[in-house]
Scaffold this motif. Structure first.
Motif, short mmCIF file in Angstrom:
data_model
loop_
_atom_site.label_atom_id
_atom_site.label_comp_id
_atom_site.label_asym_id
_atom_site.label_seq_id
_atom_site.Cartn_x
_atom_site.Cartn_y
_atom_site.Cartn_z
N VAL A 281 -8.05 -23.60 -3.29
CA VAL A 281 -7.72 -24.48 -2.17
C VAL A 281 -8.92 -24.64 -1.25
CG1 VAL A 281 -5.24 -23.97 -2.19
CG2 VAL A 281 -6.79 -22.50 -0.86
N LEU A 282 -8.87 -25.69 -0.44
CA LEU A 282 -9.89 -25.97 0.57
C LEU A 282 -9.26 -25.78 1.94
CD1 LEU A 282 -11.44 -29.21 -0.99
CD2 LEU A 282 -12.21 -26.83 -1.26
N LEU A 283 -9.98 -25.11 2.81
CA LEU A 283 -9.45 -24.79 4.13
C LEU A 283 -10.08 -25.69 5.19
CD1 LEU A 283 -9.64 -20.90 3.81
CD2 LEU A 283 -7.76 -22.42 3.17
N PRO A 284 -9.30 -26.09 6.19
CA PRO A 284 -9.81 -27.02 7.21
C PRO A 284 -10.73 -26.33 8.22
CG PRO A 284 -7.62 -26.31 7.80
CD PRO A 284 -7.89 -25.73 6.43
N ALA A 285 -11.49 -27.11 8.93
CA ALA A 285 -12.33 -26.56 10.01
C ALA A 285 -11.44 -25.89 11.04
CB ALA A 285 -13.12 -27.69 10.66
N GLY A 286 -11.89 -24.76 11.56
CA GLY A 286 -11.11 -24.05 12.57
C GLY A 286 -9.95 -23.26 12.01
N PHE A 287 -9.89 -23.10 10.69
CA PHE A 287 -8.76 -22.38 10.07
C PHE A 287 -8.72 -20.92 10.53
CE2 PHE A 287 -6.87 -19.89 6.59
CZ PHE A 287 -5.66 -20.54 6.48
N ASP A 288 -7.52 -20.39 10.68
CA ASP A 288 -7.34 -19.01 11.09
C ASP A 288 -7.43 -18.10 9.86
OD1 ASP A 288 -6.71 -16.59 12.19
OD2 ASP A 288 -4.65 -17.12 12.76
N TYR A 289 -8.60 -17.56 9.60
CA TYR A 289 -8.81 -16.74 8.40
C TYR A 289 -8.05 -15.42 8.44
CZ TYR A 289 -12.39 -19.92 6.73
OH TYR A 289 -13.04 -21.03 6.26
N TYR A 290 -7.54 -15.07 9.60
CA TYR A 290 -6.73 -13.85 9.71
C TYR A 290 -5.51 -13.92 8.80
CZ TYR A 290 -4.10 -10.01 11.80
OH TYR A 290 -3.40 -8.83 12.00
N LEU A 291 -5.10 -15.11 8.43
CA LEU A 291 -3.92 -15.28 7.58
C LEU A 291 -4.17 -14.82 6.15
CD1 LEU A 291 -2.75 -18.81 8.79
CD2 LEU A 291 -1.79 -16.58 9.40
N GLY A 292 -5.45 -14.68 5.77
CA GLY A 292 -5.77 -14.24 4.43
C GLY A 292 -5.20 -12.85 4.14
N GLU A 293 -4.44 -12.72 3.09
CA GLU A 293 -3.79 -11.47 2.65
C GLU A 293 -2.72 -10.96 3.61
OE1 GLU A 293 -6.14 -8.60 -0.21
OE2 GLU A 293 -7.28 -8.83 1.64
N THR A 294 -2.57 -11.56 4.78
CA THR A 294 -1.58 -11.05 5.74
C THR A 294 -0.33 -11.91 5.80
OG1 THR A 294 -2.49 -12.29 7.63
CG2 THR A 294 -3.44 -10.12 7.16
#
Length: 452
Positions: A281-294
């Motif tokens: 997938v492609l993530l948008p600018a300003g994406f909240d990377y904290y959501l990764g694995e959480t």
């Protein structure tokens, strides 16, 4: 049903970056050495695979047991012969199996080693996943007339089996040449996994007595993983499948038996035939990377956050209600994936994120899918000191990283993520070379210099 298994690949990896439960350890790499922080096979120790250097399987490694001392190896041997007799094995038979068996120092060395350097997922993937390896697997699969029957019976696609086969033994080329009986006897006599090793030895006795497999055939990794599938003896008994219908499950010489056994393991692990394993997938600018694995969200819920499929395709009807997990194996600078349940079925084979990604990506190439849209970044490896100092710094700051062992697993990644978030940084939970050096300095150490 809990699947206990160790993969050659895992056994071979150097040190992996993990996932959710630890796994095992290694042998001699052929392709890529393990990715940073990934555990080895999820079952106890390792093997020798085609693409890496450490093992992994599907459950956490066995808990330590009270130390039992034997004055010598013969004393252990007699004790084991008595134990086997209590389980129905003729002492004469067991004595013959153990005849001339002696402890192997290289097995103990492998069991106790902690790799000095671990490769980042990006380097690992570049070595493990290639069009050349995929083409070789496709050729072997297409030439095997048993494959369509195996796919129909177990519901696991041929290209995915090709990915497993490639990672586990380089299509059978690298299976390990250590006598499995000697390796397990060594671990049972003087290792950290005595009870586990003796149970696997009992499984070996069953194989020799009841399954038409010769004593000379039992070759594999230093940790007992055997054949093209890199199954432990107990796994062989429970999951081995006769793919060529000759009445014998020969995971060493029969491609069809190896593929059928892998398919059986994945089927019992919950493989869903009508779904993919993961999607880039492609993530948008300003994406909240904290959501990764959480966070776990459906594809539609991720789409509402601006997450798009890199291939511009559509989700299957059977996938639309699935809770998927965002994986960022190289942090914010590398490819991103939404992992479906089948990703976790692959990890029943080897509980390592990098392993499962490599299997899936090779499988995609075998199936004719294009390469990733986002390239893997170029990163230097992390030293053992960098990994341990990072854990020490996080622990000192009050974060739960579990044991300071240099394995960058789920707890450590979550601690990194929380630490980053608390400082307003990109909270991708990724321990990069630069971040590791920052932690080293925090602990009063000297930052490492990237290798030239």
């Amino acid at each position: 049903m809990r699947l206990r298994y160790v993969s050659l690949f895992a056994l071979l990896s150097a040190c992996a970056t993990d996932t959710q439960s630890p796994a095992p350890v290694p042998h001699a790499p052929v392709a890529p050495p393990a990715a940073a922080g990934e555990p080895a096979p999820a079952q106890v120790p390792g093997a020798g695979s085609s693409a890496s250097s450490t093992p992994a399987a599907a459950e956490p490694a066995p808990a330590p047991v009270p130390t039992i001392s034997y004055s010598n190896f013969d004393q252990w041997k007699q004790n084991f012969i008595s134990k086997a007799a209590s389980r129905g094995f003729d002492p004469v038979f067991t004595s013959q199996v153990l005849e001339n068996v002696q402890p192997l120092q290289n097995v103990l060395s492998s069991d106790n080693q902690q790799p000095e350097f671990s490769k980042p997922a990006s380097s690992y993937m570049r070595q493990a996943v290639s069009p050349t390896r995929a083409a070789a697997a496709r050729t072997r699969l297409d030439a095997n007339f048993n494959v369509p029957v195996i796919v129909t019976k177990f519901g696991v696609p041929a290209h995915l089996l090709g990915g497993i086969w490639t990672m586990e033994s380089d299509l059978g080329r690298v299976q390990g040449n250590i006598d499995v009986i000697s390796a397990l006897a060594t671990l049972a006599y003087d290792g950290r996994r005595r009870v586990w090793a003796e149970d696997e030895l009992i499984a070996c006795l069953t194989i020799l007595r009841d399954h038409k497999i010769s004593r000379q055939t039992l070759k594999g990794s230093w940790a007992g993983a055997m054949g093209q599938t890199q199954f432990l003896p107990d796994n062989y008994l429970r999951l081995g499948a006769d793919g060529d219908n000759d009445g014998v499950v020969d995971i060493w010489k029969s491609d069809s038996d190896a593929l059928a056994s892998s398919a059986n393991l994945l089927s019992k692990a919950g493989w869903k035939p009508d779904q993919d394993w993961a999607v880039e997938v492609l993530l948008p600018a300003g994406f909240d990377y904290y959501l990764g694995e959480t966070a776990k969200k459906t594809p539609a819920e991720w789409a509402a956050l601006g997450v798009k499929r890199a291939d511009g395709g559509y989700w299957r009807a059977s996938e639309q209600a699935e809770a998927t997990t965002l994986l960022l194996p190289s942090g914010a600078k590398g490819p991103a994936f939404l992992a479906l349940p089948n990703h976790y079925a692959i990890r029943k084979y080897n509980n390592s994120t990098s392993y499962a990604l490599a299997v899936g990506l090779i499988a995609d190439l075998i199936a004719g899918k294009p390469a990733l849209t986002t390239p893997w970044p170029t990163e230097p490896p992390l030293s053992l000191e960098q990994r341990k100092k990072s854990q020490e710094a996080l622990k000192a700051a009050g974060y739960d990283i579990g044991t300071v062992d240099g394995v960058i697993g789920v707890k450590t990644r979550q601690a990194v993520r929380e630490w980053q978030k608390a400082r307003g940084e990109v909270a991708d939970g990724y321990l990069s070379f630069d971040l590791a050096n920052r932690f080293v300095v925090m602990q009063g150490g000297t930052p490492a210099t990237p290798p030239s």
